[in-house]
Design a protein around this motif. Structure first.
Motif, PDB file in Angstrom:
ATOM      1  N   ILE A 152       0.939  -1.158  -0.042  1.00  0.00           N
ATOM      2  CA  ILE A 152      -0.114  -0.136   0.083  1.00  0.00           C
ATOM      3  C   ILE A 152       0.783   1.108  -0.037  1.00  0.00           C
ATOM      4  CG2 ILE A 152      -1.859   1.459   1.333  1.00  0.00           C
ATOM      5  CD1 ILE A 152      -2.668  -1.440   2.329  1.00  0.00           C
TER       6      ILE A 152
ATOM      7  N   GLU B 271      -3.040   4.975   0.387  1.00  0.00           N
ATOM      8  CA  GLU B 271      -4.065   4.778  -0.709  1.00  0.00           C
ATOM      9  C   GLU B 271      -5.323   4.096  -0.178  1.00  0.00           C
ATOM     10  OE1 GLU B 271      -1.701   3.462  -3.779  1.00  0.00           O
ATOM     11  OE2 GLU B 271      -1.340   5.531  -4.615  1.00  0.00           O
ATOM     12  N   ARG B 272      -4.948   3.072   0.936  1.00  0.00           N
ATOM     13  CA  ARG B 272      -5.822   2.165   1.647  1.00  0.00           C
ATOM     14  C   ARG B 272      -5.348   2.193   3.159  1.00  0.00           C
ATOM     15  NH1 ARG B 272      -6.199  -3.240   2.129  1.00  0.00           N
ATOM     16  NH2 ARG B 272      -4.395  -3.604   0.290  1.00  0.00           N
ATOM     17  N   ARG B 273      -6.452   2.438   3.885  1.00  0.00           N
ATOM     18  CA  ARG B 273      -6.048   2.322   5.485  1.00  0.00           C
ATOM     19  C   ARG B 273      -7.101   1.425   6.063  1.00  0.00           C
ATOM     20  NH1 ARG B 273      -6.860   7.287   2.420  1.00  0.00           N
ATOM     21  NH2 ARG B 273      -8.731   8.068   3.546  1.00  0.00           N
ATOM     22  N   TYR B 274      -7.321   0.173   5.121  1.00  0.00           N
ATOM     23  CA  TYR B 274      -7.963  -0.907   6.010  1.00  0.00           C
ATOM     24  C   TYR B 274      -7.536  -2.020   4.808  1.00  0.00           C
ATOM     25  CZ  TYR B 274     -10.857  -0.643   1.432  1.00  0.00           C
ATOM     26  OH  TYR B 274     -11.170  -0.754   0.085  1.00  0.00           O
TER      27      TYR B 274
ATOM     28  N   ALA C  91     -14.532  -1.116   3.966  1.00  0.00           N
ATOM     29  CA  ALA C  91     -14.158  -0.356   2.942  1.00  0.00           C
ATOM     30  C   ALA C  91     -14.746   1.067   3.309  1.00  0.00           C
ATOM     31  CB  ALA C  91     -14.430  -0.824   1.620  1.00  0.00           C
TER      32      ALA C  91
ATOM     33  N   ASP D 216     -12.760   3.966   4.764  1.00  0.00           N
ATOM     34  CA  ASP D 216     -12.012   5.054   3.823  1.00  0.00           C
ATOM     35  C   ASP D 216     -12.924   5.929   3.324  1.00  0.00           C
ATOM     36  OD1 ASP D 216      -9.464   4.319   4.515  1.00  0.00           O
ATOM     37  OD2 ASP D 216      -8.994   3.681   2.562  1.00  0.00           O
TER      38      ASP D 216
END
Length: 561
Positions: A232, A340-343, A399, A402
């Motif tokens: 990520i 760009e993704r926090r999960y 999701a 985010d």
């Protein structure tokens, strides 16, 4: 034959890799693993806001006969007691507090005092000029506060809601299976310098969870390992600053919030200073310096000591007493450095671990708490929406976290100031002019993203440090400062720092980067490390030796920072 002297170098050329194999455990938790529904790593504002919101949602659902019942929520904290490892300026925007505690008056929140007056000065070595307060730095309606007190207050509310808070339990590694996170393993304690068990040895504890929340704060090792493992990225790498802070008992109250620019920082360093009123008899004072500066001799601790001798500052501390000292890194990359993704499957990342800090406004606490609130809502929705008997929590089901962040004031605030910190990469004066244009245009100037390199990639010019001799009354050595942090680390602890042999000039550089005297250049030019001095600021993790968790209760014991 001696090695040739360096005149410049890139810290990245001497930085060890992150020990990912120690931070990601691929295997089955032990038979005596503690089973939780949700496990939160880090009891800062982000982690505790997550726990409080999630507990409330869970209780409300259980009272209505919902499918989940009361969730088992656990929070791991590496400090021996809540708040002991938390440090911030801090002037707090109360927005997230109001959302988390609707109906509670601002006066009931754990703040010191409301900001009613503020000043910004440009300093030279012996003088000062008052300048207009930039719009981003206006603090009317905000409050000075101790983040230690905030954390203790939030922790009390979490425990009242049935949240299990485990202090003195650092997280050593993530349990991973396939692409999913299944929980964590804590750090062993009671090891000697060589890593052998002593009479006080306590083995690691395994904890499993349907969802693990990383709320480690700045430069979290597990967060770094997870993002790297999952590939990520972000448009820009995260960059950091180091803040060194002191709390003073004073005889005369300060009537305003003060920020300064210019001296004592050199022109190649981004940063500034603050002086905040903390009630009638205390002052918070500190220096922040970005870790992408050019020279090797910049020492943020020494800059703070010099600041206190300035004619504007010295009278404010007259007849006063140093109460506490500490330091912490700050994520400064802003909008373009957000992952760009926090999960992911079984995992969410919140707060400073993500980089939710708006540098132009000097704010991060309310963004951290707000991200925790959104994480709780996403987790509750994901758990409630599963088919019967299914325990795995997919990435897709989380999701919405985010999406909530991206649709919120967190993202819009950071987008509006997206290039302001980055504009200073080539110097203060040009950066100030560009930042002014960005303010006028609402962030539309210069249009695109200003690309940045990681701090460790910035080339450093070797320079001689100017000697500084503290007087022990107004100014202090690093040894005295670490004592004032309440450092509770035992002398026989094994090293938690991953290092390698480096040239003498690099060893000297580390000695200045670290505010706590952990690193020294020995007489023969080698790097000498004093692990017990570490206060977990993680400054050298950015540009040098890597930080990993050590036994619970080690490090500072802040009370008012």
């Amino acid at each position: 034959m001696s090695a040739p002297k360096l005149t410049s170098f890139r810290p990245a050329d001497y930085q060890p890799d992150l020990p990912t194999e120690r931070l990601l455990t691929r295997g089955t938790p032990g038979d005596e693993a503690v089973e939780m529904d949700v496990l939160i790593v880090g009891a800062g504002p982000a982690g505790l806001a997550t726990a409080i919101e999630l507990a409330r949602l869970s209780h409300a659902s259980a009272e209505k006969g919902g499918p989940l019942g009361d969730l088992a929520i656990g929070v791991l904290e590496k400090a021996g007691s809540l708040g002991e490892h938390n440090l911030s300026g801090a002037v707090v925007n109360p927005r997230a507090f109001r959302e988390l505690f609707p109906g509670v008056a601002d006066e009931e929140f754990p703040f010191r005092e409301k900001v009613t007056n503020e000043s910004v000065y440009y300093l030279t070595g012996s003088g000062h000029t008052k300048v207009p307060t930039p719009p981003t730095m206006r603090n009317h309606g905000n409050y000075s506060a101790s983040i230690c007190e905030i954390v203790r207050w939030l922790g009390g509310h979490a425990e009242e809601l049935g949240v299990n808070i485990f202090t003195g339990f650092p997280a050593e590694s993530l349990f991973v299976e396939g692409d999913a996170v299944r929980g964590v393993r804590t750090t062993a304690s009671g090891l000697d310098r060589d890593g052998n068990p002593t009479s006080t040895y306590a083995e690691p504890t395994d904890l499993t969870a349907q969802v693990t929340v990383l709320a480690e704060g700045t430069r979290g090792a597990l967060t770094q390992a997870y993002l790297g493992w999952q590939g990520i990225g972000a448009p820009n790498p995260q960059i950091f600053a180091l803040g060194v802070k002191e709390m003073w008992g004073v005889t005369r109250p300060l009537d305003r919030v003060i920020h300064t620019l210019g001296w004592p920082l050199p022109r190649d360093a981004f940063g500034g200073t603050w002086i905040y009123p903390m009630g009638s008899n205390q002052i918070s004072i500190g220096v922040v310096a970005g870790l992408d500066y050019e020279g090797t001799a910049l020492d943020t601790h020494v800059l703070l000591q010099r600041l206190k001798e300035h004619p504007l500052v010295k009278p404010l501390l007259a007849d006063g007493e140093l109460l506490e000292w500490g330091a912490k890194t700050i994520p400064e990359g802003g909008y373009y450095a957000l992952p760009e993704r926090r999960y992911g499957a079984g995992l969410v990342i919140v707060g400073d671990a993500v980089g939710f800090v708006d540098v132009p406004s000097l704010k991060g606490i309310h963004y951290a708490m707000q991200s925790g609130i959104y994480a709780a809502r996403a987790i509750f929705k994901a758990l409630a929406g599963r088919a019967g008997g299914v325990r795995e929590v997919s990435a897709e089901s989380l999701a919405s976290y985010d999406r909530m962040v991206n649709d919120s004031y967190i993202a819009s605030d950071l987008e509006r100031t997206r290039n302001m910190r980055l504009a200073f990469k080539d110097g203060f004066l040009g950066g100030a002019m560009r930042a002014g244009l960005m303010t006028i245009t609402g962030g539309r100037f210069p249009g695109g993203r200003i690309a940045m390199a990681a701090d460790a990639e910035a080339r450093r010019q070797v320079e001689q440090a100017v000697p500084f001799v503290p007087d022990g009354a107004l100014t202090f050595s690093k040894v005295d400062a670490v004592f004032k942090s309440g450092n509770a680390t035992r002398d026989t602890i094994p090293s938690h720092l991953v290092s390698q042999d480096v040239p003498a000039e690099v060893a000297e550089f580390y000695s200045h980067v670290c505010p706590a005297g952990v690193y020294e250049r020995a007489d023969d030019g080698s790097l000498r490390i004093n692990p017990p001095n570490c206060i977990d600021c993680k400054a050298t993790d950015v540009v040098g030796p890597r930080w990993t968790a050590r036994e619970g209760g080690s490090g500072p014991t802040y009370r008012n920072m």
